[in-house]
Scaffold this active site. Structure first.
Site, mmCIF file in Angstrom:
data_model
loop_
_atom_site.group_PDB
_atom_site.id
_atom_site.type_symbol
_atom_site.label_atom_id
_atom_site.label_comp_id
_atom_site.label_asym_id
_atom_site.label_seq_id
_atom_site.Cartn_x
_atom_site.Cartn_y
_atom_site.Cartn_z
ATOM 1 C CB CYS A 116 3.481 17.655 -49.301
ATOM 2 S SG CYS A 116 3.006 16.821 -47.777
ATOM 3 C CG HIS A 256 2.037 21.824 -49.129
ATOM 4 N ND1 HIS A 256 0.926 21.017 -49.191
ATOM 5 C CD2 HIS A 256 2.834 21.297 -48.153
ATOM 6 C CE1 HIS A 256 1.036 20.052 -48.298
ATOM 7 N NE2 HIS A 256 2.179 20.198 -47.657
ATOM 8 C CG ASN A 286 -0.096 18.664 -44.978
ATOM 9 O OD1 ASN A 286 -0.383 18.397 -46.148
ATOM 10 N ND2 ASN A 286 1.150 18.634 -44.518
HETATM 11 O O1 UT7 Z 1 3.677 18.808 -45.613
HETATM 12 C C1 UT7 Z 1 4.923 18.197 -45.662
HETATM 13 C C2 UT7 Z 1 5.945 18.952 -44.914
HETATM 14 N N1 UT7 Z 1 5.626 19.101 -43.521
HETATM 15 C C3 UT7 Z 1 5.713 20.311 -42.981
HETATM 16 O O2 UT7 Z 1 5.961 21.278 -43.641
HETATM 17 C C4 UT7 Z 1 5.544 20.421 -41.478
HETATM 18 C C5 UT7 Z 1 6.708 21.205 -40.900
HETATM 19 N N2 UT7 Z 1 6.713 21.274 -39.449
HETATM 20 C C6 UT7 Z 1 5.778 21.965 -38.739
HETATM 21 O O3 UT7 Z 1 4.837 22.516 -39.290
HETATM 22 C C7 UT7 Z 1 5.982 22.108 -37.258
HETATM 23 O O4 UT7 Z 1 7.283 21.728 -36.930
HETATM 24 C C8 UT7 Z 1 4.980 21.266 -36.408
HETATM 25 C C9 UT7 Z 1 3.597 21.865 -36.557
HETATM 26 C C10 UT7 Z 1 5.003 19.834 -36.844
HETATM 27 C C11 UT7 Z 1 5.366 21.360 -34.922
HETATM 28 O O5 UT7 Z 1 5.416 22.721 -34.512
HETATM 29 P P1 UT7 Z 1 6.695 23.285 -33.762
HETATM 30 O O6 UT7 Z 1 6.434 24.697 -33.467
HETATM 31 O O7 UT7 Z 1 7.909 22.969 -34.583
HETATM 32 O O8 UT7 Z 1 6.662 22.486 -32.418
HETATM 33 P P2 UT7 Z 1 7.806 21.557 -31.767
HETATM 34 O O9 UT7 Z 1 7.867 20.256 -32.476
HETATM 35 O O10 UT7 Z 1 9.050 22.361 -31.640
HETATM 36 O O11 UT7 Z 1 7.207 21.334 -30.337
HETATM 37 C C12 UT7 Z 1 7.101 22.421 -29.389
HETATM 38 C C13 UT7 Z 1 6.432 21.909 -28.146
HETATM 39 C C14 UT7 Z 1 7.011 20.622 -27.616
HETATM 40 O O12 UT7 Z 1 6.984 20.649 -26.209
HETATM 41 P P3 UT7 Z 1 8.279 21.002 -25.359
HETATM 42 O O13 UT7 Z 1 9.317 19.975 -25.736
HETATM 43 O O14 UT7 Z 1 8.658 22.380 -25.765
HETATM 44 O O15 UT7 Z 1 7.794 20.867 -23.949
HETATM 45 C C15 UT7 Z 1 6.068 19.575 -28.095
HETATM 46 O O16 UT7 Z 1 6.058 18.417 -27.291
HETATM 47 O O17 UT7 Z 1 5.051 21.621 -28.422
HETATM 48 C C16 UT7 Z 1 4.756 20.284 -28.009
HETATM 49 N N3 UT7 Z 1 3.739 19.764 -28.905
HETATM 50 C C17 UT7 Z 1 2.423 19.907 -28.670
HETATM 51 N N4 UT7 Z 1 1.732 20.491 -27.672
HETATM 52 C C18 UT7 Z 1 0.398 20.466 -27.737
HETATM 53 C C19 UT7 Z 1 3.914 19.095 -30.052
HETATM 54 N N5 UT7 Z 1 2.718 18.800 -30.607
HETATM 55 C C20 UT7 Z 1 1.782 19.288 -29.751
HETATM 56 C C21 UT7 Z 1 0.375 19.301 -29.771
HETATM 57 N N6 UT7 Z 1 -0.267 19.910 -28.747
HETATM 58 N N7 UT7 Z 1 -0.336 18.758 -30.776
#
Ligand code: UT7
Length: 329
Positions: A116, A256, A286
């Protein structure tokens, strides 16, 4: 003799027509518009559907858009740098494929793999090539078909990515405009947290790698999030401090587009007014190395000569950094 700088003298871009919105994604997996909007800030993303078309299809369209607007002809280009993680093939390079499709015969071309962060790494390289006097007309692309490495059964990554391409033309100038400074870094210890596990020489494609879905993005979201926030915010702040730039000196901040919450953290660190922050994540998601040149392409008309622009990115590697550009036209 005045210093030679590398200045952006033209911009082109392309995004595919097909719009995959959050509603349609919600019919494909257990997710919702509400979750994606509040956690990431994405409403829709573009997907390249043309049969047999790879990333070169979009890069060529972006370049055609650029050449329709600048005096430079394809045959005058002497260097092509393509930032991509999704080249048409492992080899030949996407730069070679694109050069052929554009009829560019008198140029060196190669790809830059910094995920990225690829566009800011490629732009920094272009600036060095121009400043050395070795090259005079460089195309710098950020182009990705992220849908080709996205697992549409994985709700933790599928909503994040989209397809698109942007390109800038970089030329020498002796005016006080162009790429003024750049701080870019790599920390390979982050590699295992965001990667494509198979298809390379360590783990070539096999029935097993396909069964395990190892040809699509693997990401430990929270770990990557923390490092993206820290490193994009710090590198943006550092490049401003190093060059004595205050928040009010920055006309445009182009981060980004990975997560709106990451962008908000960068805005807080730099103090740049929100109206000066270029954000289009809601429309395109993204697009990896293509996010920044697509932002430049969309907002080119708003830029004025001499304005200070900060570009900042974070991606797999980990790689990250910031570039200070003074707009040239
Ligand atoms: O571009 C290159 C670099 N990449 C980045 O900069 C991305 C960096 N990371 C992020 O932007 C975020 O971590 C994500 C968008 C990928 C995820 O968001 P998050 O707030 O960190 O969510 P999480 O992974 O902590 O998940 C929270 C909850 C989980 O459920 P539980 O375990 O709390 O019950 C996930 O299973 O959200 C759940 N979850 C979803 N729910 C509905 C994960 N993806 C989804 C989804 N829809 N698509």
């Amino acid at each position: 003799m005045s210093k030679i700088r590398a200045v952006i003298t033209g911009v082109g871009g392309y995004v595919p027509e097909y719009i995959l919105n959050n509603q349609e994604l919600s019919t494909m997996m257990d997710t919702s518009d509400e979750w994606i909007t509040t956690r990431v800030g994405i409403k829709e993303r573009r997907i390249l559907k043309e049969p047999g078309a790879g990333t070169s299809y979009m890069a060529v369209k972006a370049a055609e858009d650029l050449f329709s607007k600048v005096a430079t002809k394809p045959e005058e280009i002497d260097l092509i740098l393509v930032a991509t993680t999704t080249p048409d093939y492992i080899f030949p390079s996407l730069a070679a494929v694109v050069a052929d499709k554009l009829g560019i015969k008198n140029a060196l071309g190669f790809d830059i793999q910094a995920a990225c962060s690829g566009f800011i790494v490629a732009l920094t390289n272009a600036a060095s090539f121009i400043e050395s006097g070795r090259y005079k007309k460089i195309l710098v692309f950020g182009a990705e078909k992220m849908s080709s490495i996205t697992n549409y059964e994985d709700r933790t990554t599928a909503p994040l990515f989209g397809d698109g391409a942007g390109v800038v033309l970089v030329e020498p100038t002796t005016e006080e405009v162009g790429v003024m400074d750049s701080l870019i870094m790599t920390d390979g210890s982050g590699g295992k947290h965001l990667m494509l596990k198979a298809g390379g020489s360590a783990n070539p494609a096999s029935y097993e790698t396909i069964d395990k879905r190892e040809h699509s993005v693997y990401q430990e979201g929270q770990y990557v999030f923390k490092h993206a926030v820290t490193n994009m915010a710090n590198s943006s702040g550092d490049i401003m401090d190093k060059n004595g730039l205050k928040s009010e000196d920055i006309s445009w901040l182009i981060p980004h587009q990975a997560n709106l919450r990451i962008i908000d953290a960068v805005v807080a660190r730099t103090g740049v007014d929100y109206s000066r922050v270029i954000i289009n994540i809601e429309k395109y998601g993204n697009t990896s190395a293509a996010t920044i040149p697509i932002c430049i392409w969309e907002r080119e008309k708003d830029f004025k000569k001499g304005q200070n622009i900060i570009l900042t990115a974070f991606g797999a590697g980990f790689t990250w950094g910031a570039v200070w550009v003074k707009w040239g036209y």
